[in-house]
Design an enzyme around this catalytic site. Structure first.
Site, PDB file in Angstrom:
ATOM      1  N   PRO A  80      43.636  65.760   8.119  1.00  0.00           N
ATOM      2  CA  PRO A  80      44.317  64.528   7.692  1.00  0.00           C
ATOM      3  C   PRO A  80      45.330  64.789   6.591  1.00  0.00           C
ATOM      4  O   PRO A  80      45.041  65.471   5.595  1.00  0.00           O
ATOM      5  CB  PRO A  80      43.162  63.652   7.221  1.00  0.00           C
ATOM      6  CG  PRO A  80      42.038  64.056   8.117  1.00  0.00           C
ATOM      7  CD  PRO A  80      42.189  65.547   8.292  1.00  0.00           C
ATOM      8  N   CYS A  81      46.537  64.233   6.784  1.00  0.00           N
ATOM      9  CA  CYS A  81      47.675  64.635   5.958  1.00  0.00           C
ATOM     10  C   CYS A  81      48.031  63.636   4.869  1.00  0.00           C
ATOM     11  O   CYS A  81      48.972  63.858   4.115  1.00  0.00           O
ATOM     12  CB  CYS A  81      48.898  64.842   6.849  1.00  0.00           C
ATOM     13  SG  CYS A  81      49.411  63.360   7.759  1.00  0.00           S
ATOM     14  N   GLN A  82      47.324  62.500   4.768  1.00  0.00           N
ATOM     15  CA  GLN A  82      47.706  61.486   3.788  1.00  0.00           C
ATOM     16  C   GLN A  82      47.830  62.006   2.363  1.00  0.00           C
ATOM     17  O   GLN A  82      48.715  61.574   1.625  1.00  0.00           O
ATOM     18  CB  GLN A  82      46.726  60.306   3.819  1.00  0.00           C
ATOM     19  CG  GLN A  82      46.744  59.506   5.100  1.00  0.00           C
ATOM     20  CD  GLN A  82      45.694  60.001   6.085  1.00  0.00           C
ATOM     21  OE1 GLN A  82      45.284  61.159   6.028  1.00  0.00           O
ATOM     22  NE2 GLN A  82      45.270  59.145   6.991  1.00  0.00           N
ATOM     23  N   PHE A  84      49.143  64.540   1.306  1.00  0.00           N
ATOM     24  CA  PHE A  84      50.360  65.319   1.091  1.00  0.00           C
ATOM     25  C   PHE A  84      51.600  64.668   1.687  1.00  0.00           C
ATOM     26  O   PHE A  84      52.700  65.155   1.503  1.00  0.00           O
ATOM     27  CB  PHE A  84      50.204  66.710   1.712  1.00  0.00           C
ATOM     28  CG  PHE A  84      48.949  67.409   1.285  1.00  0.00           C
ATOM     29  CD1 PHE A  84      48.872  68.016   0.044  1.00  0.00           C
ATOM     30  CD2 PHE A  84      47.844  67.439   2.098  1.00  0.00           C
ATOM     31  CE1 PHE A  84      47.711  68.657  -0.361  1.00  0.00           C
ATOM     32  CE2 PHE A  84      46.674  68.077   1.707  1.00  0.00           C
ATOM     33  CZ  PHE A  84      46.612  68.683   0.463  1.00  0.00           C
ATOM     34  N   SER A  85      51.440  63.564   2.432  1.00  0.00           N
ATOM     35  CA  SER A  85      52.561  62.949   3.124  1.00  0.00           C
ATOM     36  C   SER A  85      53.612  62.440   2.154  1.00  0.00           C
ATOM     37  O   SER A  85      53.307  61.898   1.099  1.00  0.00           O
ATOM     38  CB  SER A  85      52.054  61.784   3.989  1.00  0.00           C
ATOM     39  OG  SER A  85      53.134  61.062   4.515  1.00  0.00           O
TER      40      SER A  85
END
Length: 388
Positions: A80-82, A84-85
């Site tokens: 899950p990239c949240q 670093f988004s």
């Protein structure tokens, strides 16, 4: 070759990996809509996933992977990239949604011959540089785990010391490389930059580098500006051959035809589909191809022109972001891409069905890895594993 797919989402990365010759033996995804999407297409045998195992729907932290130790060729996934988004809150290691520790755990428990992980370009921001290095060091030495209560930066110090010392020849170690890739350079009709991590188990002695670009902007501009072949192929009238003035100027400066294939454009991807707003009855005959109203443009969010690769499809922190995921017509009007159009921009096959509302389906697509990009990387990794 046997693979495990983590954080599978709608299946884009796994589909590309499967096309490259890997057979998933375990798939994990917490989101029920994504799992429903995988389940239906698995039952229908669409997208090449008919032989996938039933996805495990739930928290990866509760899944034990040790039964696969020494039996897996590849672990892949998009943690899950949240954290670093560029559109998120940038909390990184302080964010409970950071699943990189779980990705490292799976590598440690299964000892695969290789792994492929994908994440957003935001992970390479200067503000995350130290944590990015922490991720790479953990993937390199997955058995050097944090001590109870140890802060991540203290763990980083131990990893650095271990890295500079002479380690044991018997330890589990991976040779890791990472690079920001633009999907357009690999045959995807979308400017989509993502950071990809690839690691090979050190005992295999594999020397590896990312695959060369197969497509380029200059090749597209040659076809549009110098030869005109692009416009002739699509039967676009001279008055409708509109290009950004900067691209037009760049095209006019080209002297020799590039050896790469041209970038693919929105027109290349969806030009044969009926417009869901102007021809709704014809559009209704296509799977997941319905008009979604409410699109509007504003500064910095003007949609994707037909004759360039699409701008990056986004999921957004709170659903589909306003002003994004839109087509911009030659007359300046805009509309949202349909689910089917977005699926084509992500190189999913037309038979692949997405579950949930338009907003939910677009969230799945905005988080997905383009199938073609995954295949380009996976095929390269597979060739090296076969030769090892």
């Amino acid at each position: 070759m046997r693979a495990i797919e983590l954080f599978a989402g709608a299946g884009g990365l796994g589909m590309g990996i499967s096309k490259a010759g890997f057979k998933p033996v375990q798939i994990v995804e917490w989101d029920r809509w994504c799992c429903d999407t995988i389940r239906e297409n698995r039952r229908a045998k669409t997208g090449g996933i008919g032989r996938w195992p039933e996805p495990i729907e739930g928290d990866i932290r509760k899944v034990d992977f040790r039964k696969h130790e020494g039996k897996i060729d590849l672990v892949s996934g998009g943690p899950p990239c949240q954290p670093f988004s560029l559109g998120g809150k940038h909390r990184a290691h302080a964010d409970t949604r950071d699943m990189w520790p779980e990705a490292v755990r799976v590598v440690r428990e299964t000892r695969p011959r290789a792994f492929v992980f994908e994440n957003v370009k935001g992970l390479t921001r200067a503000s995350f540089a130290t944590y990015l290095a922490h991720i790479v060091h953990q993937l390199t030495y997955p058995e050097l785990t944090p001590l109870p209560g140890e802060a991540w930066n203290d763990h980083m110090v131990r990893l650095e010391r271990h890295h500079t010392a002479r380690g044991s020849q018997d330890e589990l170690r991976y040779n890791v490389v990472y690079r920001v890739l633009n999907a357009a350079n690999h045959g995807v009709p979308q400017r989509r930059e993502r950071v990809v991590f690839v690691g090979f188990r050190a005992d295999l002695g594999i020397e590896w580098s990312f695959p060369e670009h197969t497509h380029s902007l200059d090749a597209l501009l040659w076809d549009q500006v110098r030869s005109g072949e692009y416009w002739d192929r699509h039967e676009v009238a001279a008055r409708d051959r509109l290009l950004d003035p900067r691209l037009l100027a760049r095209g006019r400066m080209l002297i020799e035809k590039p050896t790469t294939a041209p970038w693919l454009t929105v027109r290349d991807a969806i030009g044969d589909l009926p417009d869901p707003q102007l021809a709704p009855e014809l559009a209704a005959k296509c799977l997941n191809h319905r008009f979604q109203g409410g699109a509007r443009s504003y500064v910095g969010h003007t949609g994707s022109p037909m004759d360039e690769p699409a701008k990056t499809l986004k999921a957004g922190v709170h659903g589909v972001p306003g002003g994004e995921n839109m087509l911009r017509r030659a007359d300046g009007s805009v509309r949202y891409f349909s689910v089917r159009e977005s699926a084509r921009l992500q190189t999913f096959p037309d038979t692949f069905r997405f579950h949930g509302s338009w907003t939910e389906s677009m969230r799945q697509l905005g988080n997905a890895v383009p199938v073609q990009l995954a295949h380009a990387i996976g095929a390269n990794v597979a060739r090296n594993l076969v030769a090892a």
